[in-house]
Design a protein around this motif. Structure first.
Motif, short mmCIF file in Angstrom:
data_model
loop_
_atom_site.label_atom_id
_atom_site.label_comp_id
_atom_site.label_asym_id
_atom_site.label_seq_id
_atom_site.Cartn_x
_atom_site.Cartn_y
_atom_site.Cartn_z
N LEU A 10 -10.28 -0.89 -21.22
CA LEU A 10 -11.56 -1.01 -20.54
C LEU A 10 -12.19 0.38 -20.54
N ILE A 11 -12.64 0.78 -21.70
CA ILE A 11 -13.21 2.11 -21.85
C ILE A 11 -14.68 2.03 -21.48
N VAL A 12 -15.05 2.78 -20.49
CA VAL A 12 -16.37 2.64 -19.93
C VAL A 12 -17.34 3.60 -20.57
N PHE A 13 -18.39 3.05 -21.12
CA PHE A 13 -19.50 3.83 -21.65
C PHE A 13 -20.73 3.52 -20.80
N VAL A 14 -21.69 4.34 -20.86
CA VAL A 14 -22.98 4.03 -20.28
C VAL A 14 -23.98 3.96 -21.41
N ASP A 343 -22.69 -7.87 -13.47
CA ASP A 343 -22.77 -9.27 -13.06
C ASP A 343 -22.02 -10.18 -14.02
N PHE A 344 -22.07 -9.88 -15.32
CA PHE A 344 -21.37 -10.68 -16.32
C PHE A 344 -19.86 -10.56 -16.12
N VAL A 345 -19.39 -9.35 -15.84
CA VAL A 345 -17.96 -9.13 -15.58
C VAL A 345 -17.51 -9.94 -14.37
N GLU A 346 -18.32 -9.92 -13.33
CA GLU A 346 -17.96 -10.63 -12.10
C GLU A 346 -17.92 -12.14 -12.32
N GLN A 347 -18.84 -12.67 -13.13
CA GLN A 347 -18.92 -14.11 -13.35
C GLN A 347 -17.96 -14.60 -14.43
N ASN A 348 -17.54 -13.71 -15.34
CA ASN A 348 -16.69 -14.12 -16.46
C ASN A 348 -15.51 -13.17 -16.64
N PRO A 349 -14.71 -12.97 -15.61
CA PRO A 349 -13.63 -11.98 -15.70
C PRO A 349 -12.60 -12.29 -16.78
N ILE A 358 -8.84 -6.65 -27.54
CA ILE A 358 -9.13 -6.36 -28.95
C ILE A 358 -10.24 -5.32 -29.10
N TYR A 359 -11.24 -5.40 -28.25
CA TYR A 359 -12.43 -4.58 -28.44
C TYR A 359 -12.63 -3.64 -27.25
N GLU A 360 -13.50 -2.66 -27.48
CA GLU A 360 -13.88 -1.77 -26.40
C GLU A 360 -15.01 -2.41 -25.59
N ILE A 361 -14.93 -2.23 -24.29
CA ILE A 361 -15.92 -2.81 -23.39
C ILE A 361 -16.71 -1.67 -22.74
N GLY A 362 -18.03 -1.77 -22.78
CA GLY A 362 -18.87 -0.73 -22.20
C GLY A 362 -19.80 -1.28 -21.14
N ILE A 363 -20.29 -0.40 -20.29
CA ILE A 363 -21.19 -0.77 -19.21
C ILE A 363 -22.63 -0.73 -19.69
N ARG A 364 -23.38 -1.80 -19.40
CA ARG A 364 -24.83 -1.77 -19.59
C ARG A 364 -25.51 -1.34 -18.29
N SER A 388 -22.33 0.25 -9.20
CA SER A 388 -21.95 -1.12 -8.89
C SER A 388 -21.20 -1.75 -10.06
N ALA A 389 -21.68 -1.53 -11.27
CA ALA A 389 -21.00 -2.06 -12.44
C ALA A 389 -19.62 -1.43 -12.60
N GLU A 390 -19.52 -0.13 -12.37
CA GLU A 390 -18.22 0.54 -12.47
C GLU A 390 -17.21 -0.06 -11.50
N PHE A 391 -17.65 -0.35 -10.28
CA PHE A 391 -16.76 -0.95 -9.29
C PHE A 391 -16.20 -2.27 -9.80
N ARG A 392 -17.03 -3.08 -10.40
CA ARG A 392 -16.57 -4.39 -10.88
C ARG A 392 -15.63 -4.25 -12.08
N PHE A 393 -15.87 -3.22 -12.92
CA PHE A 393 -14.93 -2.95 -14.01
C PHE A 393 -13.57 -2.53 -13.46
#
Length: 397
Positions: A10-14, A343-349, A358-364, A388-393
């Motif tokens: 879960l590599i976080v990008f902005v 919001d997508f992370v929270e609704q589709n964990p 498999i893939y890298e996941i980044g923050i929008r 807020s998005a970081e918290f959900r990640f």
């Protein structure tokens, strides 16, 4: 942001942001001029006030409850800010006090996801009883509030003589007059929390803070309080003279009671940046929707280069799953970075977890906005969205 128990990345990008959004404007706004009160000249720097974001180490393990007491709740703006950005917010019981009954619907969406108790209409003061509240009237075309076309919302227990006598409520358009019940906040805190609890108090009560803080000092109620946020309204009519305010400021400093600035409507609190350190260098290049691409130049020089694809995932999980599975089915593996909303992370964990194998996941961001609207938002809104998005990640990891 790597989980030690799984291989998920879960590599976080902005996505497409410069670090400029983190430079918040701490000027609180209100009708009239809200000058920085002299109380802040008596306070140490914010970094020395609190040694930890949520210091419950001095409390009794297993017995400590956590409270966020939200006084002057308005349109639930502080509930939103606290819930979305304050570390460990889901562990807190929130009590919100608001004198304008018309604002009660704003709290409804938060009741499902938080331990929220709404006291509306109910105000806080230095005494208990009923008192006339001066509330803003309904918006209408051409309405000017403090010389601006705006709807302030909420109201106050204290008004000027001009506002009291004017049919339209004067400069702030406080044309509605209703009787509201008040609680003695000092006594309420002592009766409803314990010294071993962790209590955060937020006061944004349009001048009533002076009487409340005076009584809390006299009652030794700050023995129940671990952290104080709020705003002083020196311009606001109150029962206190300037000399009495100065005495209160001195007594607070002597008692070691300090109030950090909080403005829910502006999406800020004073130690926000101390709690949320930016991982983006301030000289980071890039703008939203821009792609930094050096592939074509390398190809012209005959240099082969691997291909990677970045995909901006919207809120349609069905379409996103179909696209990602199609790319995954090709014979040759193509590295993907999937930028998703909080919001997508929270609704589709589960879906995001499967992708992260498999893939890298980044923050929008926290939630979607129409194209080109993102850069129009003020810095505090952008910052809250990312945090807020970081918290959900982090909860997903």
């Amino acid at each position: 942001m790597r989980s030690g128990e799984t291989n998920r990345r879960l590599i976080v990008f902005v996505f497409g942001l410069t670090a400029g959004y983190l430079l918040a404007n701490w000027n609180s706004s209100s009708p009239g001029n809200r000058d920085r009160s002299s109380i802040y000249d008596r306070q140490p720097a914010v970094d020395s006030l609190y040694s930890h974001d949520d210091d419950t180490n001095h409390k009794i393990p297993g017995l400590t409850k956590k409270y966020f007491i939200d006084c002057g709740a308005n349109t639930a703006s502080s509930v939103l800010l606290f819930s979305e950005t304050y570390p460990g917010a889901k562990d807190y019981i929130i009590h919100s006090f608001e004198i304008d009954e018309r604002l009660r619907p704003y709290f409804t969406p938060f009741k499902q996801d938080s331990n929220l108790v709404v006291h509306c209409p109910e105000g806080v003061a230095k005494y208990e009883g009923d008192q006339t509240a001066y509330l803003e009237g309904a918006w209408y075309p051409g309405k000017m509030n403090a010389n601006k076309d705006m709807q302030w919302g909420g109201g106050t227990l204290f008004v000027s003589l001009e506002e009291r006598e004017a049919e339209d409520g004067g400069n702030r358009k406080l044309s509605r007059r209703v009787k509201v019940p008040l609680v003695d906040l000092s006594q309420w805190i002592q009766l409803n929390t314990r010294k071993e609890d962790y209590v955060i108090l937020k006061l944004d009560v349009e001048g009533a803070e002076y009487g409340i803080l005076r009584k809390m000092l006299d009652d030794n109620t700050f023995e129940w309080i671990d952290k104080l946020y709020g705003e002083f309204h020196e311009w606001q009519p109150t029962e206190f003279s300037m000399e009495e305010k100065e005495i209160l400021y001195d007594d607070m400093a002597t008692a070691g009671v300090y109030m950090l600035k909080w403005a829910g409507e502006n999406r800020m609190f004073e130690d926000f940046d101390r709690m949320h350190t930016s991982l983006i260098p301030q000289n980071t290049p890039g703008l939203e929707w821009d792609v930094i691409n050096s592939c074509s130049d390398r190809l012209r020089r005959g240099v082969t280069t691997p291909v990677t694809i970045s995909i901006k995932i919207g809120m349609n999980a069905k379409a996103a799953r179909r696209l990602v599975e199609t790319i995954r089915a090709f014979r040759h593996f193509v590295p993907l970075t999937l930028f998703v909303y909080g919001d997508f992370v929270e609704q589709n964990p589960k879906l995001v977890k499967d992708w992260s194998d498999i893939y890298e996941i980044g923050i929008r961001a926290g939630s979607p906005l129409p194209q080109s609207y993102w850069q129009l938002q003020n810095d505090n809104i952008l910052r809250m969205s990312i945090v807020s998005a970081e918290f959900r990640f982090k909860r997903l990891a």
